[in-house]
Every structure is written in structure tokens, then in C-alpha cells.
Write a protein that holds these residues in place. Structure first.
Motif, PDB file in Angstrom:
ATOM      1  N   THR A 182       0.835  -1.202   0.000  1.00 29.25           N
ATOM      2  CA  THR A 182       0.000   0.000   0.000  1.00 29.25           C
ATOM      3  C   THR A 182       0.870   1.252   0.000  1.00 29.25           C
ATOM      4  O   THR A 182       1.924   1.286   0.643  1.00 29.25           O
ATOM      5  N   THR A 183       0.424   2.279  -0.700  1.00 31.57           N
ATOM      6  CA  THR A 183       1.144   3.550  -0.723  1.00 31.57           C
ATOM      7  C   THR A 183       1.022   4.242   0.628  1.00 31.57           C
ATOM      8  O   THR A 183      -0.079   4.425   1.150  1.00 31.57           O
ATOM      9  N   ARG A 184       2.171   4.588   1.194  1.00 32.89           N
ATOM     10  CA  ARG A 184       2.178   5.241   2.506  1.00 32.89           C
ATOM     11  C   ARG A 184       3.111   6.442   2.492  1.00 32.89           C
ATOM     12  O   ARG A 184       4.123   6.465   1.793  1.00 32.89           O
ATOM     13  N   MET A 185       2.759   7.435   3.297  1.00 36.48           N
ATOM     14  CA  MET A 185       3.651   8.569   3.549  1.00 36.48           C
ATOM     15  C   MET A 185       4.335   8.435   4.902  1.00 36.48           C
ATOM     16  O   MET A 185       5.368   9.050   5.128  1.00 36.48           O
ATOM     17  N   GLY A 186       3.725   7.673   5.793  1.00 38.27           N
ATOM     18  CA  GLY A 186       4.272   7.532   7.141  1.00 38.27           C
ATOM     19  C   GLY A 186       3.813   8.633   8.072  1.00 38.27           C
ATOM     20  O   GLY A 186       4.591   9.113   8.901  1.00 38.27           O
ATOM     21  N   VAL A 187       2.531   9.028   7.919  1.00 30.39           N
ATOM     22  CA  VAL A 187       1.977  10.064   8.793  1.00 30.39           C
ATOM     23  C   VAL A 187       0.731   9.522   9.483  1.00 30.39           C
ATOM     24  O   VAL A 187       0.128   8.543   9.029  1.00 30.39           O
ATOM     25  N   VAL A 188       0.363  10.171  10.578  1.00 33.12           N
ATOM     26  CA  VAL A 188      -0.876   9.854  11.283  1.00 33.12           C
ATOM     27  C   VAL A 188      -1.848  11.006  11.050  1.00 33.12           C
ATOM     28  O   VAL A 188      -1.544  12.158  11.384  1.00 33.12           O
ATOM     29  N   LEU A 189      -2.984  10.700  10.450  1.00 28.90           N
ATOM     30  CA  LEU A 189      -4.012  11.706  10.208  1.00 28.90           C
ATOM     31  C   LEU A 189      -5.039  11.658  11.328  1.00 28.90           C
ATOM     32  O   LEU A 189      -5.348  10.584  11.859  1.00 28.90           O
TER      33      LEU A 189
END
Length: 377
Positions: free
Chosen positions: A238-245
Motif C-alpha cells: 500500500t502507498t504510505r507517507m508515514g503520517v498519522v491523520l
């Protein structure tokens, strides 16, 4: 023919041999005993130093949100009139020994069992299996930032001050693709030129982007909109940025709450009372030292927390006179209230505000609900 008097008889030689063996055995016994004792001591010492799968909760500091922490003013409000206040509204904390990256020993655990101010818990009840120190820090940081946002919103709701809901970056994971590009507190305006209504919508837009390719994000930071190219990576396909929204808010004034590296959501109620106090005339506490704990939901509900007994001890050690405890924690509170600390049970922000105002006016908790009252329901 007579026997040679200088030559020992067979019986005498046998007695001497037996005596020699007895003497040798007697000499060996203390050496064996000493060796066994040394080995036993080494085993006990080694066992006492081995880590065990427990954590120890102990009282942490109680911090006046109306004051300063680590030489920095905790609550700062710009863009709206504020008012001088007095007394203290104290958030309470728990120190945890034995979390990820740290271990406690059997000696520490046994000693804590006999200390009424401490609590011993299996580690898996507090920290997920395999969670690292960095992940724990991020989780606590995210919980603190979202708690602060929700607490401010509840206080402004009480005062009738409008604000709007947004989706924000609550935290950036260490060594993640977005590290150095996005920051905690950034408000998402669009992803790839598209907007969404909530956290789930923006998560879907990010997942739909080609993995490993930068994604165009427009964010609002410190009142300015920025167009950023945010790197991505593939995690479990899965495409991830590594942030918590997370869901957040934008307010008509700047409100900063700085408590160093303290994390978690349990100061929400005290944050709400502190913001309300700063934005209204007079001292909400009437000059009294009031401590408390409890999460705060968008509708003002005060939720239960962990370590309430240790937090009461920390409050008493910091010379608090009164303590606001979540009603949902009353089973843990009842019978464990420190001497000279008057404890009030509250279930929502309205009750917490009423309790604080009553204490300010009367200097007592007469007529206010306590956990003893809750036991009769």
C-alpha cells in the motif's frame, strides 16, 4: 620370634587411613559449602537482575497548566482577549517503568507490590507486543496533540466561539517517507488537487497514489498555504507517507499548549478548564489548587484513564487541595483518596466546570458528587 616394635600393625595402618580420609572429607565439606553458597548467591543475583514482562506505574509530577513547565509558559493564547487568573489547574501524570526499550527486574517488581503508591501490571496490558520506543513516543505525542485540539474545541463551544473541523497531520513516523516534508499540526487542504470530507477520505486519496512517487499535497501551516511534493513508499503493498491523520480544528485565535515530551490524552479535561479560565474574567479556581484527570470527547464527556491512584498521590504531593476524577474511574478511586485531598467525581465538562466554580465560591466540595456517592447508585 618377636614382632618389630617400629613397624605399624595392619590394624593401626587401617585406622590411620580411615582417619586421613575423614580429615580430608572434613576439609572438603566447608569448601563445597562455600562454593555452593557462592553459586546460589550468583544465581539469585543474576535472577534478580533479569528483565521481567511487567511495567510499574508510579506517581508523576502534577503540572499547573496556568503556569510554566521547563521554563516555558504552558498555555499561550494569541488573537483573543485573555484575563489574569490565580490558583492552579493541575494536569496529573504517571511515570511508567518497563516500557519499550526499558525493563524492570524482579526486585523492583516485588518492592512495588508492597508500595501502595505504585501499580504493577503485565506489559501487554499497557504496550502492544513488539511496539518500539519510537512508536510509543509517536503514539503518545499524537494522543496529546489530538487531546489538546479537542479540549480547546470543548472550551470554545462552552463560550459560544465558532471554529471549524479539519483533517490534520497529527504526527510523522520516524524515518518515514514524509519526514522532513510534513510536520505535525499541518492542516490538509488537498491531496493531488482533490479534497475529502474526513480522515478516511484523505487516507483513500493517499492510498490511490502510485507507490514510490511523490504526491502533491497542499497544507496550511502557521496560517499559510504551502504546496508540497511528499515522497511515498510501499508498505504491505500500500502507498504510505508515514503520517498519522486525525480530525482536528482551526480556531479563530492561536492557542498553544506546551508540556514538553509528556504524552497521552488524559489531560483533556484540565486543558479545557484552563482555556476557559484564560478566556473569562476572574480566577476560575478562586485561588485554590485544583488537580484532575480525564479525557475529553467532542460532546464534553469526561472519559476514564489509567493510573488514577498514582495521579491522586502525585496531586497530593504537589499540594493540590482538590481533585476532579472521572466518574468512570470511581471503582479505583474509592478508598484510595490521599489524606487532605478532596475528590469530586465528574462525568462531563459541565460537571467539571460546576465543581470548579463551587470550589472557588465555597472552598469545599459540599454538595458535589463524590465517588462514595457513586457507590450507592
Amino acid at each position: 620370634m618377636s614382632a618389630d616394635p617400629t613397624r605399624p600393625s595392619r590394624a593401626r595402618r587401617l585406622r590411620e587411613r580411615v582417619a586421613d580420609r575423614i580429615d580430608a572429607a572434613q576439609l572438603a565439606r566447608p569448601r563445597l559449602a562455600l562454593g555452593s553458597l557462592a553459586l546460589l548467591c550468583a544465581m539469585i543475583l543474576g535472577g534478580s537482575l533479569l528483565p521481567v514482562p511487567y511495567v510499574i506505574e508510579r506517581p508523576g509530577p502534577a503540572i499547573d497548566v496556568l503556569g510554566r513547565y521547563q521554563d516555558e509558559e504552558i498555555l499561550v493564547i494569541d488573537g483573543a482577549p485573555t484575563h489574569p487568573t490565580d490558583g492552579a489547574l493541575m494536569m496529573t501524570t504517571v511515570s511508567v517503568d518497563g516500557g519499550p526499550g526499558y525493563r524492570v527486574t524482579p526486585v523492583e517488581v516485588v518492592a512495588s507490590w508492597f508500595d501502595r503508591t505504585k501499580m504493577v501490571l503485565p506489559r501487554e496490558l499497557v504496550f502492544p507486543e513488539g511496539q518500539t520506543r519510537e512508536q510509543t513516543a509517536l503514539t503518545n505525542s499524537v494522543a496529546m496533540s489530538t487531546s489538546q485540539q479537542g479540549a480547546v474545541a470543548v472550551a470554545l463551544d462552552q463560550l459560544g466561539i465558532d471554529h471549524r473541523e479539519v483533517v490534520m497531520i497529527a504526527g510523522v513516523q520516524p524515518d518515514a517517507a514524509a519526514e522532513g516534508t510534513l510536520e505535525g499540526g499541518d492542516v490538509i487542504v488537498s491531496v493531488g488537487g482533490r479534497t475529502a470530507a474526513d480522515v478516511t477520505g484523505y487516507q483513500e486519496l493517499i492510498r490511490a497514489a502510485p507507490a514510490g512517487e511523490p504526491v502533491a499535497l497542499r497544507v496550511r501551516r502557521d496560517g499559510q498555504e504551502l504546496d508540497l511534493e511528499v515522497p511515498t513508499e510501499t508498505v504491505d503493498g500500500t502507498t504510505r507517507m508515514g503520517v498519522v491523520l486525525s480530525a482536528g480544528y482551526e480556531f479563530p485565535m492561536d492557542i498553544e499548549i506546551a508540556v514538553g515530551d509528556i504524552g497521552g490524552p488524559s489531560a483533556g479535561m484540565i486543558f479545557s478548564l484552563s482555556v476557559y479560565d484564560e478566556l473569562t474574567p476572574g480566577a476560575l479556581t478562586g485561588g485554590h489548587r485544583i488537580a484532575g484527570t480525564g479525557t475529553i470527547a467532542a460532546d464534553g464527556t469526561v472519559g476514564p484513564i489509567g493510573g488514577v491512584r498514582q495521579k491522586m498521590v502525585g496531586a497530593a504531593d504537589s499540594e493540590a487541595e482538590f481533585f476532579l476524577a472521572p466518574s468512570a474511574n470511581c471503582d479505583e478511586v474509592r478508598g484510595h483518596e490521599p489524606e487532605d485531598l478532596a475528590v469530586v467525581a465528574v462525568s462531563d465538562f459541565d460537571e467539571a466546570l460546576t465543581a470548579t466554580e463551587t470550589i472557588a465560591t465555597t472552598g469545599s466540595i459540599d454538595g458535589l458528587p463524590t465517588c462514595e456517592d457513586m457507590s450507592t447508585e
